[in-house]
Structure formats: structure tokens, C-alpha cells
Design an enzyme around this catalytic site. Structure first.
Site: not given
Length: 394
Positions: A163, A210
Site C-alpha cells: 500500500h 503493518h
């Protein structure tokens, strides 16, 4: 250096960021206590972790001999709804729905040249990022201590954050490519690019998907890729549009990369997502090449860079109409080709259509997704603009 990397990968950093933003995990929610997690010293988390492939898609045990507590849907409390929705919206900028709408809208409403650059860099950084994930096999942050707001990609590995890579690549490729095409304030564009890429990157921490290392690593890898490829962008444009080998290489190379994607000992969405991106890039590349051979690329004409179009009511209405027609065309193409390709592959491999798990098999997933999104790329680049001309929208 090893201590720094360990610190940046510490899940407690992510949990602290979430709490600073008003997102709290409720401890013992499965037992009904509902107690809210507060700050814990780094490295002092209790319990043990166990998963077959060291990934985050595992179960938490209060102690090695104790009962297993399911953490797939943890309860949490949101104390800052403005940040909550801002980060959820930002996280959505990295999903398929955004890519199938935003990138084509640049093609339809601004300049196909810019869209082509974006698709090329998007495919490059995403392929490298996805492969690195499955080769490095570094786990995502565990829950607890973090709150996980997304579950679809939880079986994927963490480093790097694709991302963050995609957001950085798209924002700064557009920033570096646009000055030769349209007139705008570069400082304003830089601020917008930095803001969008930062929001998407921070959203990966907020959603608990993350670690800080994953996000920072993704941004740095993308920066290196942009620096290495930038001097060759013009040369690649010329090859992509005018070389007779361009469509052959685009289709064969990207299909080869899809089939040779690294194998894992469990199913992950990375192979399918990567094939989707490579298929869209292949279809777009062939479409842009064919447009150049037909003598109409629909790119900006005249003395470049041109002024940005004035935002009149008519211009906004026509832009909205083009976007609506284009999205309907792409979504319709996706649905029709996906259905037909799956039916053909199920028939070829003598599988029952009711066997949904078969879609995860390599011989089904890869060709189906590649064919589907190659068709989407072709329709976007070749047909949609010509429909706009017929409808008087271009």
C-alpha cells in the site's frame, strides 16, 4: 542496525500509534470482561504465539497450556471517529476498487500519457513488493497488542507494505510526469503527493496491518525504484508505443511472471493480486500500442504543457459522465470475462462450478485473473475513449 530494525518491527509501536489515534483493543473480549488495553512497556507483552508459517494469521494463547483465544475479530473501542474514518478511507486508496476507477479516470479526464506512466510504475513496484513479501516472509504485527481492522490480507506477509509502495509510486510518478504535460504549481503538487502517500502509509499502521519497518521499507524501496527508472521513462514510452515487439513482450513477459510467482506452503492473496495488476498492465500496454498504430492516442495535443482545464459546470458534468460510462464499461467487462474464463477453466480441468476452493488453485487463479484484467486494460485503452467520441463526451 539490527537493534534499529527490531525496534521498527516491534508491534507495540503500532499499538501505541493506534492508541494515540484513539483506537483501543479491548482485552478479554471473548471472555466478556471487555477491559481496554492501555500502554505496556515495549517488550513486556504476555503470552506466546504459534502459527505454521510465522505469519500473523495465528491464534493467541494466554499460556502454552491454556485455552486458545480466537483473535480474528477482536473487539475494540474508537475514541476519535474523525481519524478512524480518515484512515479507513486512506486505506481504501490501496484496494482494487480504487485502482479500477482512479487510474482510468486520469486516462479519460486528463491525459492517457499520464495514466500509461502510472500503470507502468504501479505494476513494477507492486510486483517487486509482492515478491519481496513472499521471499522475506516477515510476519505482520500480531493481535494483541495491535487492533486488526482488515482480515482479507492477513495471511500475507508484512515487509514491504505494498500500500505504501503503490501510494508513493503513483503520487510521485504523477508529480514528476505532469510538468511536461500540464501547467500547475509544482509546490502544490508536491504537498498533495506527500499528503496522499503519507495518509495511505499511516493508514496501514492504524489498521494494524503493518509494522513501522514495513511502511518505511516500502517507501524507501519505491524511492529507489523511481530514482533508478526515471532516466529511462522517455525511452520506455517510445518502445512501448512504437516497437513491433512491444505487445508480444508485454503479454508474454507479464504472463510468465504471473505463472512463476513464488510458491508458499499456504494460500495467500498475493499471487492473485499480483496477477491482477500484471494482467491490467499487459492489457493497457497492448491497448496503448494499438492506439499508436491506429494514429489516435487521445493524448493532449498542441503546445505542451497545456493549462489545466477550467472547472466549469459543463466540464464537471462531462467528466462525471465519462467516469460513469467508463466505470460501467470496465466493471461490466470484468464481470463478463471473469465468468466466461472461470467457466472455461472449470470445464477444461473437469471441475464442478460449485467448488469455490478451486479458484485458489494456480491453474485456475492465474489464467482467470490474467485474462480478465487484460481484457479490462484493453477495453479501457481502446474502446472507452471511442465510445466517448460517439456519445459526444470527448
Amino acid at each position: 542496525m539490527q537493534e534499529l530494525l527490531a525496534y521498527l518491527q516491534d508491534p507495540e509501536l503500532v499499538a501505541r500509534f493506534q492508541r494515540r489515534c484513539g483506537l483501543y483493543l479491548m482485552e478479554g473480549s471473548n471472555r466478556g470482561s471487555g477491559r481496554i488495553t492501555e500502554e505496556k512497556p515495549r517488550g513486556q507483552l504476555e503470552g506466546s504465539w504459534d502459527h505454521q508459517d510465522r505469519n500473523s494469521n495465528y491464534e493467541y494463547k494466554e499460556n502454552p497450556a491454556g485455552p486458545v483465544q480466537d483473535c480474528r475479530k477482536p473487539r475494540y473501542e474508537v475514541r476519535n471517529w474523525l481519524l478512524h474514518f480518515l484512515f479507513l478511507l486512506s486505506a481504501g486508496l490501496g484496494h482494487e476498487v480504487f485502482y479500477i476507477t482512479c487510474l482510468p479516470c486520469i486516462h479519460w479526464n486528463l491525459d492517457p500519457f499520464l495514466c500509461r506512466r502510472l500503470v507502468n510504475m504501479w505494476a513494477l513496484v507492486m510486483y517487486i513488493g509482492q515478491v519481496m513479501k513472499d521471499l522475506l516472509k516477515l510476519p505482520r504485527p500480531p493481535s494483541p497488542p495491535v487492533v486488526k481492522l482488515e482480515m482479507r490480507v492477513d495471511a500475507e506477509y508484512g515487509l514491504p507494505s505494498t500500500h505504501a509502495m503503490a501510494a508513493t509510486a503513483i503520487s510521485f510518478t504523477l508529480l514528476l510526469s505532469a510538468p511536461s504535460r500540464v501547467q500547475f504549481c509544482f509546490q502544490t503538487g508536491l504537498l498533495i503527493a506527500a499528503t496522499l502517500s503519507s495518509l495511505v502509509s499511516l493508514s496501514r499502521l492504524y489498521t494494524g496491518m503493518h509494522s513501522v519497518l514495513d511502511v518505511v521499507g516500502g517507501i524507501l524501496i519505491t524511492a529507489v525504484l523511481i530514482l533508478l527508472t526515471y532516466p529511462w521513462w522517455e525511452s520506455f514510452d517510445s518502445f512501448q508505443l512504437y516497437s513491433p515487439l512491444s505487445p508480444i513482450i508485454a503479454l508474454s513477459l507479464l504472463l510468465f511472471l504471473s505463472y512463476t510467482y513464488p510458491e508458499l506452503d499456504h494460500y495467500s492473496t498475493t499471487r492473485g493480486d499480483t496477477t491482477t495488476i500484471l494482467g491490467a498492465c499487459a492489457g493497457s500496454s497492448v491497448g496503448y500500442w494499438l492506439n499508436a498504430q491506429l494514429g489516435n492516442t487521445f493524448e493532449l495535443q498542441g503546445s505542451l504543457p497545456v493549462p489545466l482545464p477550467t472547472l466549469t459546470a459543463l466540464a464537471v458534468a462531462r467528466g462525471a459522465a465519462r467516469s460513469l460510462v467508463g466505470i460501467v464499461a470496465l466493471v461490466g467487462t470484468r464481470q463478463v470475462v471473469k465468468t466466461l474464463s472461470l467457466d472455461a477453466l472449470y470445464f477444461w480441468h473437469k471441475l464442478q462450478k460449485t467448488d469455490k476452493e478451486a479458484r485458489r488453485r494456480k491453474e485456475i487463479e492465474v489464467p482467470s485473473k490474467f485474462i480478465t484484467y487484460t481484457a479490462v486494460g484493453l477495453v479501457n485503452t481502446i474502446l472507452v475513449n471511442r465510445v466517448f467520441v460517439l456519445l459526444g463526451l470527448l
